[in-house]
Design a protein around this motif. Structure first.
Motif, PDB file in Angstrom:
ATOM      1  N   TRP A   1      96.328  31.807  -8.727  1.00  0.00           N
ATOM      2  CA  TRP A   1      95.832  33.113  -8.303  1.00  0.00           C
ATOM      3  C   TRP A   1      96.593  34.256  -8.946  1.00  0.00           C
ATOM      4  CZ3 TRP A   1      95.394  31.993  -2.323  1.00  0.00           C
ATOM      5  CH2 TRP A   1      94.259  31.200  -2.100  1.00  0.00           C
ATOM      6  N   TRP A   2      97.909  34.076  -9.128  1.00  0.00           N
ATOM      7  CA  TRP A   2      98.710  35.163  -9.696  1.00  0.00           C
ATOM      8  C   TRP A   2      98.219  35.562 -11.081  1.00  0.00           C
ATOM      9  CZ3 TRP A   2     101.224  34.594 -14.304  1.00  0.00           C
ATOM     10  CH2 TRP A   2     101.333  33.290 -14.787  1.00  0.00           C
ATOM     11  N   ALA A   3      97.671  34.597 -11.847  1.00  0.00           N
ATOM     12  CA  ALA A   3      97.248  34.874 -13.221  1.00  0.00           C
ATOM     13  C   ALA A   3      95.970  35.705 -13.279  1.00  0.00           C
ATOM     14  CB  ALA A   3      97.056  33.562 -13.978  1.00  0.00           C
ATOM     15  N   LEU A   4      95.188  35.710 -12.207  1.00  0.00           N
ATOM     16  CA  LEU A   4      93.941  36.484 -12.204  1.00  0.00           C
ATOM     17  C   LEU A   4      94.201  37.979 -12.255  1.00  0.00           C
ATOM     18  CD1 LEU A   4      91.956  34.428  -9.547  1.00  0.00           C
ATOM     19  CD2 LEU A   4      91.540  34.491 -12.011  1.00  0.00           C
ATOM     20  N   ARG A   5      95.427  38.375 -12.027  1.00  0.00           N
ATOM     21  CA  ARG A   5      95.785  39.787 -12.184  1.00  0.00           C
ATOM     22  C   ARG A   5      95.664  40.222 -13.640  1.00  0.00           C
ATOM     23  NH1 ARG A   5     102.028  41.820 -11.285  1.00  0.00           N
ATOM     24  NH2 ARG A   5     101.771  43.983 -11.926  1.00  0.00           N
ATOM     25  N   PHE A   6      95.813  39.263 -14.572  1.00  0.00           N
ATOM     26  CA  PHE A   6      95.866  39.601 -15.992  1.00  0.00           C
ATOM     27  C   PHE A   6      94.581  39.268 -16.742  1.00  0.00           C
ATOM     28  CE2 PHE A   6     100.148  38.660 -14.458  1.00  0.00           C
ATOM     29  CZ  PHE A   6     100.817  39.817 -14.813  1.00  0.00           C
ATOM     30  N   THR A   7      93.814  38.310 -16.252  1.00  0.00           N
ATOM     31  CA  THR A   7      92.545  37.938 -16.877  1.00  0.00           C
ATOM     32  C   THR A   7      91.685  37.214 -15.851  1.00  0.00           C
ATOM     33  OG1 THR A   7      91.473  36.563 -18.577  1.00  0.00           O
ATOM     34  CG2 THR A   7      93.612  35.826 -17.770  1.00  0.00           C
ATOM     35  N   PRO A   8      90.364  37.443 -15.869  1.00  0.00           N
ATOM     36  CA  PRO A   8      89.504  36.718 -14.924  1.00  0.00           C
ATOM     37  C   PRO A   8      89.199  35.291 -15.364  1.00  0.00           C
ATOM     38  CG  PRO A   8      88.185  38.204 -16.268  1.00  0.00           C
ATOM     39  CD  PRO A   8      89.627  38.460 -16.634  1.00  0.00           C
ATOM     40  N   ARG A   9      89.608  34.930 -16.569  1.00  0.00           N
ATOM     41  CA  ARG A   9      89.280  33.611 -17.112  1.00  0.00           C
ATOM     42  C   ARG A   9      90.516  32.709 -17.038  1.00  0.00           C
ATOM     43  NH1 ARG A   9      84.550  33.701 -20.200  1.00  0.00           N
ATOM     44  NH2 ARG A   9      85.311  32.218 -21.737  1.00  0.00           N
ATOM     45  N   VAL A  10      90.665  32.080 -15.880  1.00  0.00           N
ATOM     46  CA  VAL A  10      91.800  31.204 -15.601  1.00  0.00           C
ATOM     47  C   VAL A  10      91.249  29.880 -15.101  1.00  0.00           C
ATOM     48  CG1 VAL A  10      93.903  30.889 -14.256  1.00  0.00           C
ATOM     49  CG2 VAL A  10      93.240  33.189 -15.001  1.00  0.00           C
ATOM     50  N   ALA A  11      91.756  28.776 -15.646  1.00  0.00           N
ATOM     51  CA  ALA A  11      91.266  27.452 -15.251  1.00  0.00           C
ATOM     52  C   ALA A  11      92.418  26.470 -15.194  1.00  0.00           C
ATOM     53  CB  ALA A  11      90.208  26.958 -16.236  1.00  0.00           C
ATOM     54  N   LEU A  12      92.232  25.425 -14.392  1.00  0.00           N
ATOM     55  CA  LEU A  12      93.181  24.321 -14.312  1.00  0.00           C
ATOM     56  C   LEU A  12      92.653  23.161 -15.142  1.00  0.00           C
ATOM     57  CD1 LEU A  12      93.802  24.436 -10.474  1.00  0.00           C
ATOM     58  CD2 LEU A  12      95.527  24.907 -12.207  1.00  0.00           C
ATOM     59  N   VAL A  13      93.455  22.685 -16.070  1.00  0.00           N
ATOM     60  CA  VAL A  13      93.097  21.518 -16.880  1.00  0.00           C
ATOM     61  C   VAL A  13      94.299  20.585 -16.904  1.00  0.00           C
ATOM     62  CG1 VAL A  13      92.397  20.651 -19.135  1.00  0.00           C
ATOM     63  CG2 VAL A  13      91.496  22.835 -18.313  1.00  0.00           C
ATOM     64  N   ASP A  14      94.128  19.413 -16.319  1.00  0.00           N
ATOM     65  CA  ASP A  14      95.220  18.440 -16.221  1.00  0.00           C
ATOM     66  C   ASP A  14      96.444  19.088 -15.564  1.00  0.00           C
ATOM     67  OD1 ASP A  14      93.511  16.596 -17.335  1.00  0.00           O
ATOM     68  OD2 ASP A  14      94.240  16.931 -19.376  1.00  0.00           O
ATOM     69  N   GLU A  15      97.576  19.075 -16.260  1.00  0.00           N
ATOM     70  CA  GLU A  15      98.808  19.572 -15.655  1.00  0.00           C
ATOM     71  C   GLU A  15      99.092  21.031 -15.989  1.00  0.00           C
ATOM     72  OE1 GLU A  15     100.236  18.090 -19.744  1.00  0.00           O
ATOM     73  OE2 GLU A  15      98.558  17.825 -18.360  1.00  0.00           O
ATOM     74  N   ALA A  16      98.114  21.744 -16.553  1.00  0.00           N
ATOM     75  CA  ALA A  16      98.371  23.096 -17.045  1.00  0.00           C
ATOM     76  C   ALA A  16      97.400  24.116 -16.467  1.00  0.00           C
ATOM     77  CB  ALA A  16      98.298  23.125 -18.571  1.00  0.00           C
ATOM     78  N   LEU A  17      97.872  25.345 -16.445  1.00  0.00           N
ATOM     79  CA  LEU A  17      97.042  26.499 -16.139  1.00  0.00           C
ATOM     80  C   LEU A  17      96.680  27.140 -17.472  1.00  0.00           C
ATOM     81  CD1 LEU A  17      96.113  28.136 -13.577  1.00  0.00           C
ATOM     82  CD2 LEU A  17      98.027  29.665 -14.069  1.00  0.00           C
ATOM     83  N   LEU A  18      95.375  27.319 -17.723  1.00  0.00           N
ATOM     84  CA  LEU A  18      94.904  27.854 -18.993  1.00  0.00           C
ATOM     85  C   LEU A  18      94.284  29.231 -18.782  1.00  0.00           C
ATOM     86  CD1 LEU A  18      93.286  24.645 -20.502  1.00  0.00           C
ATOM     87  CD2 LEU A  18      95.469  25.677 -21.121  1.00  0.00           C
ATOM     88  N   LEU A  19      94.690  30.183 -19.626  1.00  0.00           N
ATOM     89  CA  LEU A  19      94.206  31.556 -19.534  1.00  0.00           C
ATOM     90  C   LEU A  19      93.562  31.947 -20.852  1.00  0.00           C
ATOM     91  CD1 LEU A  19      96.911  31.230 -17.719  1.00  0.00           C
ATOM     92  CD2 LEU A  19      96.978  33.724 -17.777  1.00  0.00           C
ATOM     93  N   GLU A  20      92.342  32.465 -20.785  1.00  0.00           N
ATOM     94  CA  GLU A  20      91.695  33.012 -21.979  1.00  0.00           C
ATOM     95  C   GLU A  20      91.870  34.515 -21.902  1.00  0.00           C
ATOM     96  OE1 GLU A  20      90.108  34.339 -25.016  1.00  0.00           O
ATOM     97  OE2 GLU A  20      88.723  34.811 -23.388  1.00  0.00           O
ATOM     98  N   VAL A  21      92.613  35.103 -22.865  1.00  0.00           N
ATOM     99  CA  VAL A  21      93.071  36.485 -22.728  1.00  0.00           C
ATOM    100  C   VAL A  21      92.556  37.418 -23.821  1.00  0.00           C
ATOM    101  CG1 VAL A  21      95.153  35.782 -21.490  1.00  0.00           C
ATOM    102  CG2 VAL A  21      95.220  35.976 -23.985  1.00  0.00           C
ATOM    103  N   SER A  22      91.667  36.951 -24.701  1.00  0.00           N
ATOM    104  CA  SER A  22      91.233  37.809 -25.801  1.00  0.00           C
ATOM    105  C   SER A  22      90.530  39.068 -25.304  1.00  0.00           C
ATOM    106  CB  SER A  22      90.315  37.028 -26.750  1.00  0.00           C
ATOM    107  OG  SER A  22      89.174  36.547 -26.065  1.00  0.00           O
ATOM    108  N   GLY A  23      89.869  38.984 -24.135  1.00  0.00           N
ATOM    109  CA  GLY A  23      89.144  40.148 -23.628  1.00  0.00           C
ATOM    110  C   GLY A  23      90.005  41.135 -22.863  1.00  0.00           C
ATOM    111  N   THR A  24      91.248  40.782 -22.557  1.00  0.00           N
ATOM    112  CA  THR A  24      92.085  41.670 -21.747  1.00  0.00           C
ATOM    113  C   THR A  24      93.399  42.054 -22.421  1.00  0.00           C
ATOM    114  OG1 THR A  24      93.065  39.745 -20.624  1.00  0.00           O
ATOM    115  CG2 THR A  24      91.154  40.764 -19.582  1.00  0.00           C
ATOM    116  N   GLU A  25      93.674  41.505 -23.590  1.00  0.00           N
ATOM    117  CA  GLU A  25      94.962  41.769 -24.244  1.00  0.00           C
ATOM    118  C   GLU A  25      95.220  43.260 -24.434  1.00  0.00           C
ATOM    119  OE1 GLU A  25      95.540  37.831 -27.080  1.00  0.00           O
ATOM    120  OE2 GLU A  25      94.430  39.572 -27.816  1.00  0.00           O
ATOM    121  N   ARG A  26      94.213  43.982 -24.915  1.00  0.00           N
ATOM    122  CA  ARG A  26      94.438  45.404 -25.223  1.00  0.00           C
ATOM    123  C   ARG A  26      94.707  46.221 -23.958  1.00  0.00           C
ATOM    124  NH1 ARG A  26      90.017  48.550 -24.306  1.00  0.00           N
ATOM    125  NH2 ARG A  26      88.055  47.478 -23.821  1.00  0.00           N
ATOM    126  N   LEU A  27      94.186  45.753 -22.821  1.00  0.00           N
ATOM    127  CA  LEU A  27      94.416  46.480 -21.571  1.00  0.00           C
ATOM    128  C   LEU A  27      95.879  46.424 -21.148  1.00  0.00           C
ATOM    129  CD1 LEU A  27      91.296  45.237 -19.558  1.00  0.00           C
ATOM    130  CD2 LEU A  27      91.538  47.357 -20.867  1.00  0.00           C
TER     131      LEU A  27
END
Length: 271
Positions: A32-58
């Motif tokens: 949940w903490w990562a949703l502050r930085f990007t809405p595209r957050v997913a759990l895959v195996d043992e990792a939390l994955l964030l897609e940040v290309s749309g929010t980096e400039r913000l």
């Protein structure tokens, strides 16, 4: 696209001060903490994955965002030069593979993603020994094999995973979403007989609450902590199935320090 992978702290091996092993929070709550930085957050195996290309400039660019994420990520069991383990790549599976190499202390291959080891892709792991007998030790070597033969021998999933890893096929992920209301349960596998045991569990819940509040850009003024009684009677007196306490603050808070102090004080007076 630009993906970041962060190794999730294990949720079943943590230890409380008086209860022994404690089952942790649901994995989704850890993200949940990562949703502050990007809405595209997913759990895959043992990792939390964030897609940040749309929010980096913000957040001031890629480097600034990665620095913020390192500063705000919950503490994990493994660190790299004093900070949490992160990896970045153009696809989710490449980022996850690089994260796995970091955890093993192995160097990053020169040619990505071709030279990534077979074992860093989950779909190839069950076939690693057979692939090694074929002389395939890397993603690129597997991909160079005739696709029809690979599909007959290993099934369709390894090829589909390689296509997703290269970015040639979409990677359908289940994105983490925030519930509208915060209501979270933490299970204790051992009987808690003291206030410190409940306090430790309550603090874990407060950590999750803080991530939820920050992602929603809100504060909390009141919350209830409830616990179920395993015993039905004590000293001949019937116990209620549940007991609870309510914490209130004068103004909305995101920081948990004041609530931790209130919780400790209130629990200290509970039987």
């Amino acid at each position: 696209m630009h993906w970041l992978a962060w190794h999730l702290p294990p949720i079943e091996a943590t230890t409380g001060p008086a209860t022994g092993p404690v089952i942790g929070l649901p994995p989704a709550a850890q993200g949940w903490w990562a949703l502050r930085f990007t809405p595209r957050v997913a759990l895959v195996d043992e990792a939390l994955l964030l897609e940040v290309s749309g929010t980096e400039r913000l957040w001031g660019g890629r480097a600034a965002l990665q620095s913020l994420l390192r500063d705000h990520a919950p503490p994990g069991p493994e660190t790299l030069e004093g900070g949490p383990l992160w990896a970045s790549a153009p696809t989710a599976l490449q980022a996850l593979a690089l994260l796995r190499l970091q955890r093993q202390g192995r160097p990053v291959p020169r040619r990505l993603p071709h030279d990534l080891p077979v074992a860093t892709l989950s779909a190839l792991r069950p076939h690693a020994q057979a692939l090694q007998q074929l002389g395939c030790r890397t993603w690129g070597a597997v991909r160079a094999l005739p696709r029809a033969g690979v599909a007959r021998r290993f099934g369709a999933e390894p090829l589909a995973a390689l296509d997703r890893a290269w970015g040639d096929a979409p990677h359908g992920l289940d994105w983490i979403t925030l519930p509208e209301q915060f209501a979270l349960e933490l299970e204790l596998p051992a009987l808690a007989e003291s206030a410190p045991a409940l306090l430790w569990a309550g603090q874990r819940l407060l950590d999750a609450l803080q991530g939820w509040l920050r992602a929603r850009h809100q504060g909390v003024q009141a919350l209830e902590l409830a616990w179920r009684h395993d015993l039905r009677r004590i000293d001949g007196v019937d116990l209620p199935p549940w007991q609870s306490l309510t914490l209130r603050t004068a103004e909305p808070l995101q920081g948990m320090a004041h609530l931790r102090r209130l919780l400790a004080e209130r629990l200290a007076h509970q039987r």
